[in-house]
Design a protein around this motif. Sequence first.
Motif, PDB file in Angstrom:
ATOM      1  N   ASP A  34       0.816  -1.219   0.000  1.00 17.52           N
ATOM      2  CA  ASP A  34       0.000   0.000   0.000  1.00 17.52           C
ATOM      3  C   ASP A  34       0.848   1.267   0.000  1.00 17.52           C
ATOM      4  OD1 ASP A  34      -2.477  -1.330   0.154  1.00 17.52           O
ATOM      5  OD2 ASP A  34      -2.315  -1.496   2.340  1.00 17.52           O
ATOM      6  N   ALA A  37       1.008   3.750  -3.111  1.00 24.86           N
ATOM      7  CA  ALA A  37      -0.271   4.434  -3.299  1.00 24.86           C
ATOM      8  C   ALA A  37      -0.538   5.419  -2.170  1.00 24.86           C
ATOM      9  CB  ALA A  37      -1.405   3.414  -3.385  1.00 24.86           C
ATOM     10  N   ARG A  73      -9.901   1.043   1.596  1.00 25.32           N
ATOM     11  CA  ARG A  73      -9.864   0.609   0.200  1.00 25.32           C
ATOM     12  C   ARG A  73     -11.275   0.463  -0.360  1.00 25.32           C
ATOM     13  NH1 ARG A  73      -6.454  -2.598   3.085  1.00 25.32           N
ATOM     14  NH2 ARG A  73      -4.230  -2.509   2.630  1.00 25.32           N
ATOM     15  N   ASP A  78      -8.602  -0.200  -4.490  1.00 27.62           N
ATOM     16  CA  ASP A  78      -7.916   1.096  -4.589  1.00 27.62           C
ATOM     17  C   ASP A  78      -7.825   1.749  -3.220  1.00 27.62           C
ATOM     18  OD1 ASP A  78      -7.709   0.815  -7.351  1.00 27.62           O
ATOM     19  OD2 ASP A  78      -9.688   1.711  -7.675  1.00 27.62           O
TER      20      ASP A  78
END
Length: 199
Positions: A34, A37, A73, A78
């Motif tokens: 993660d 991102a 998420r 995402d």
Amino acid sequence: DWSSDVCSSDLASLERITAPIDSNIRISLEKEEDIPAREVLLDRVFGPERFQKTSEKLRVNQAPVPGLALAARTALGDLIGTIRLWPILAGHDRAALLLGPLAVCPKAKERGVGRALMRQALTRAKFQGHASILLVGDVDYYKRFGFEQRFTSRLVMPGPVDPRRFLGLELIPGALSGAAGVVAAKCNARHWQSIAIAA
């Protein structure tokens, strides 16, 4: 009040208690994959000047407390939200946590993501036995979670901050009573292990 949920719950029901408004969003522990991102999200929300903030000085070369780095998420995986808590000393060797940064993708602002991240982070911190949390942030937003300036009136951050935005929360009543001095980073075991491996 999130704290009333803590008294009548256990970690098995944590996800239900702290769920976002949108049922397609999930809060879970942050994973190593993660991190890229997350950095993109933080740049988008705070910009490059985030590295100049005083709170960042307490996070440099540190790792967040295990179990207290969370990600939000979508159903597609995402990452749209992040929160971390870090080990610090609230003056004179008084262990505490530093919250932040809390960031949510602008397109997800009205879906209860920030509230869910906060509630789960605070609940997990309380379950782990932590006594208090400090942060620098918007008073109107964080006061709904119990953060107040009175808890930090005798504490000093290691750099310039607006004292009106320097807030504290007692997870254990009296944990910040008499707390005074400079807030400092507390090197945790993961940080020292990484140094040993690098050496």
